[in-house]
Design a protein around this motif. Structure first.
Motif, mmCIF file in Angstrom:
data_model
loop_
_atom_site.group_PDB
_atom_site.id
_atom_site.type_symbol
_atom_site.label_atom_id
_atom_site.label_comp_id
_atom_site.label_asym_id
_atom_site.label_seq_id
_atom_site.Cartn_x
_atom_site.Cartn_y
_atom_site.Cartn_z
ATOM 1 N N SER A 129 9.093 -16.728 -1.733
ATOM 2 C CA SER A 129 8.275 -17.801 -1.433
ATOM 3 C C SER A 129 8.801 -18.734 -0.625
ATOM 4 C CB SER A 129 7.899 -18.485 -2.763
ATOM 5 O OG SER A 129 8.658 -19.436 -3.341
ATOM 6 N N GLY A 130 10.047 -19.087 -0.515
ATOM 7 C CA GLY A 130 10.511 -19.967 0.336
ATOM 8 C C GLY A 130 10.809 -19.253 1.928
ATOM 9 N N GLN A 131 11.032 -17.991 2.022
ATOM 10 C CA GLN A 131 10.586 -17.259 3.198
ATOM 11 C C GLN A 131 9.423 -17.247 3.795
ATOM 12 O OE1 GLN A 131 13.239 -13.718 2.864
ATOM 13 N NE2 GLN A 131 14.315 -14.562 1.056
ATOM 14 N N LEU A 132 8.307 -17.100 3.180
ATOM 15 C CA LEU A 132 6.985 -17.085 3.327
ATOM 16 C C LEU A 132 6.523 -18.285 3.789
ATOM 17 C CD1 LEU A 132 5.625 -14.406 0.663
ATOM 18 C CD2 LEU A 132 6.166 -14.037 2.905
ATOM 19 N N MET A 162 26.006 -11.774 2.348
ATOM 20 C CA MET A 162 25.864 -12.401 1.134
ATOM 21 C C MET A 162 27.080 -12.053 0.102
ATOM 22 S SD MET A 162 22.821 -12.348 -1.598
ATOM 23 C CE MET A 162 23.205 -11.111 -2.712
ATOM 24 N N ALA A 163 27.664 -10.865 0.343
ATOM 25 C CA ALA A 163 28.673 -10.371 -0.325
ATOM 26 C C ALA A 163 30.055 -11.531 -0.090
ATOM 27 C CB ALA A 163 29.156 -9.160 -0.100
ATOM 28 N N PHE A 183 20.730 -14.703 4.077
ATOM 29 C CA PHE A 183 22.116 -14.642 4.705
ATOM 30 C C PHE A 183 22.292 -13.817 6.031
ATOM 31 C CE2 PHE A 183 22.636 -15.384 0.302
ATOM 32 C CZ PHE A 183 23.811 -16.403 0.320
ATOM 33 N N THR A 184 21.495 -12.807 6.272
ATOM 34 C CA THR A 184 21.603 -11.865 7.540
ATOM 35 C C THR A 184 20.936 -12.647 8.350
ATOM 36 O OG1 THR A 184 19.667 -10.560 6.408
ATOM 37 C CG2 THR A 184 22.103 -9.681 6.053
ATOM 38 N N LYS A 185 19.805 -13.285 8.048
ATOM 39 C CA LYS A 185 19.038 -14.165 9.211
ATOM 40 C C LYS A 185 19.822 -14.982 10.162
ATOM 41 C CE LYS A 185 15.358 -16.328 10.724
ATOM 42 N NZ LYS A 185 14.416 -15.742 11.866
#
Length: 499
Positions: A484-487, A80-81, A73-75
């Motif tokens: 894993s999705g971010q990597l 996220m809250a 979310f921050t990306k």
């Protein structure tokens, strides 16, 4: 966003947390992403069912390392809250033993000391020494294996160097690592059973797995307000906002390829979706078999990536409350070695299993009608063995042993109070999620087979095919498959020269 990525079409196969994370991460870099899921909702094993007034979280029950999810979310400048609420669970979990002993694992240090003092005056000091060891394993792992997405033992050696790599303690078993610091058998059992996060055996897995207590105590143990499935819904909402196209009820029949590159996927019914990049959230070995149609010889090369255990999953709605339960509970085997040997070596259903029991109404009473409670029961059991299949009668007999054990250990008249039940065997898990032989957690952590490594994220067969989820590094469990999705985003950008 990176220039020209919107001209590159990515197809992600499977909308589990790994697939959702990959779709979000790639969409945030400007790729045109289509996410294809065979079931009727996103989330994969993070699933939900409502029945007879009860709301059952069918999959994972524990959220750790929330910062990994928050990073999605921050990306893209989101919080996220605003999408989903989470709350800490305390105690982390309650441990029940046959002799009537109960020990809580607690975030609060003073509460934890009082609990450990039940096991003798030296236990808290031993635990503190163990946790210092666990922290060292955890911080070393975070520095490279998690942060850099190291995919093989050789990549690990290159990053850390041979001396520093010894800090990973891969040549001892997890159990041996625990026993370096802990003398009380009950605390040994409790710490050994952190292996439940990755569905392996503490007697076979490398001592590196002792990083898991550090992760739990460092980052907390959390519940998603309103039910765990809310996390999948939050990720789905974010993905749609970023332009990800999500197709449900769409089963992939094959990955098409030419000249060493994937060209797209074919759906059941014949429709072809062209792709410049394909990401598979389907586990590596089932994907190689069903989608790439690899030969038995090619599949045999992957045999070190053996599946984790499976589980007998009971979701019970009961017509009374059990006040002695915490949100998370473990009822231990009196014969832990025999239990793990049955699951991981002889392929039998344990005579005396350790049982994981979730009572989510302790945190969230709205999940059941007033005066009722949800009891989720999960003993680990062998994955499917096609050569020596267990029968429906075998699984049902285990159900009876498990319920009788829980009644004996204090859940009085449990069977008499069941008003609704959902019952899954490994065959159901395999059919629903196409997991390898009904595995729950991906690839087993075994120091002799794979040193705890999972399969690499990059396909060796196709230069633009990548994998996410529990069967590839960094492994199983909600935070790891999401990582894993971010990597995989990082690997794709590196392969495109954009890193």
């Amino acid at each position: 966003m990176k220039q020209n990525n919107n001209n590159k079409r990515v197809v992600v196969i499977g909308a589990g947390l790994g697939g959702l994370s990959a779709a979000i991460s790639l969409a945030s870099e400007g790729f045109a992403v289509e996410l294809v899921e065979k079931n009727d909702k996103v989330g994969g094993k993070l699933n939900i069912m409502t029945k007879d007034g009860f709301t059952f979280d069918l999959g994972p029950s524990i959220l750790t390392m929330p910062h990994i999810f928050e990073a999605l979310f921050t990306k893209v400048g989101k919080n996220m809250a605003d999408y989903v609420g989470i709350e800490k669970v305390e105690p982390h979990w309650r441990n029940f033993f046959e002799d009537g002993t109960t020990i809580d694992l607690c975030e609060d240090p003073e509460n934890q000391r009082r609990e450990l003092d039940k096991l003798g005056p030296n236990t808290a000091a031993e635990f503190a020494n163990f946790m210092a060891y666990s922290r060292k394993l955890g911080t070393e792992t975070e520095a490279g294996y998690f942060a850099k997405g190291l995919d093989t033992f050789w990549e690990l050696l290159k990053f850390y160097g041979p001396i520093r790599a010894l800090n990973f303690d891969v040549f001892r078993s997890m159990d041996q690592g625990v026993k370096r610091f802990i003398s009380h058998p009950k605390l040994i059992d409790i710490l050994n059973y952190f292996i439940k996060y990755v569905g392996s055996s503490p007697y076979d897995s490398p001592a590196l797995m002792n990083l898991m207590p550090y992760i739990q105590y460092e980052y907390g143990l959390w519940y998603v307000k309103g039910g765990m499935y809310g996390l999948a819904q939050a990720m789905e909402k974010l993905a749609i906002e970023l332009g990800v196209s999500i197709r449900l009820n769409s089963e992939v029949e094959e990955i098409q390829y030419q000249a060493g590159k994937a060209t797209g996927i074919k759906l059941q019914g014949g429709e072809v979706l062209a792709a410049d990049i394909v990401v598979s959230n389907m586990e590596v070995i089932p994907a190689m078999d069903k989608l790439l149609h690899n030969s038995p010889a090619e599949l045999k090369k992957m045999q070190r990536f053996e599946p984790t255990c499976s589980g007998l999953v009971l979701h019970l709605g009961v017509s009374r409350l059990y006040p002695q339960l915490a949100h998370h509970n473990f009822f231990y085997s009196d014969h832990p070695r025999e239990h793990f040997d049955a699951v991981f070596h002889s392929g039998k259903l344990s005579d005396d299993p350790t049982i994981y029991l979730v009572a989510p109404c302790k945190t969230d009473p709205s999940q059941a009608p007033d005066g009722y409670e949800i009891i989720k029961i999960l003993p680990h059991i062998p994955h499917i063995n096609p050569d020596k299949p267990l029968t429906a009668d075998d699984y049902w007999a285990l159900r009876e042993r498990v319920l009788a054990k829980l009644e004996r250990m204090g859940l009085t008249d449990l069977r008499q109070h069941i008003v609704t039940e959902e019952y899954w065997t490994p065959l159901d898990i395999q059919a629903k999620y196409y997991s390898n032989l009904g595995s729950i957690y991906g690839v087993v952590a075994d120091r002799w087979k794979n040193l705890g490594f999972k399969a690499p994220q990059r396909s060796k067969q196709l230069s633009n095919l990548y994998f996410v989820g529990g069967s590839v590094n960094p492994g199983g469990g909600m935070p790891m498959v999401t990582l894993s999705g971010q990597l995989v985003r990082d690997k794709i950008l590196a392969d495109l020269g954009q890193a």
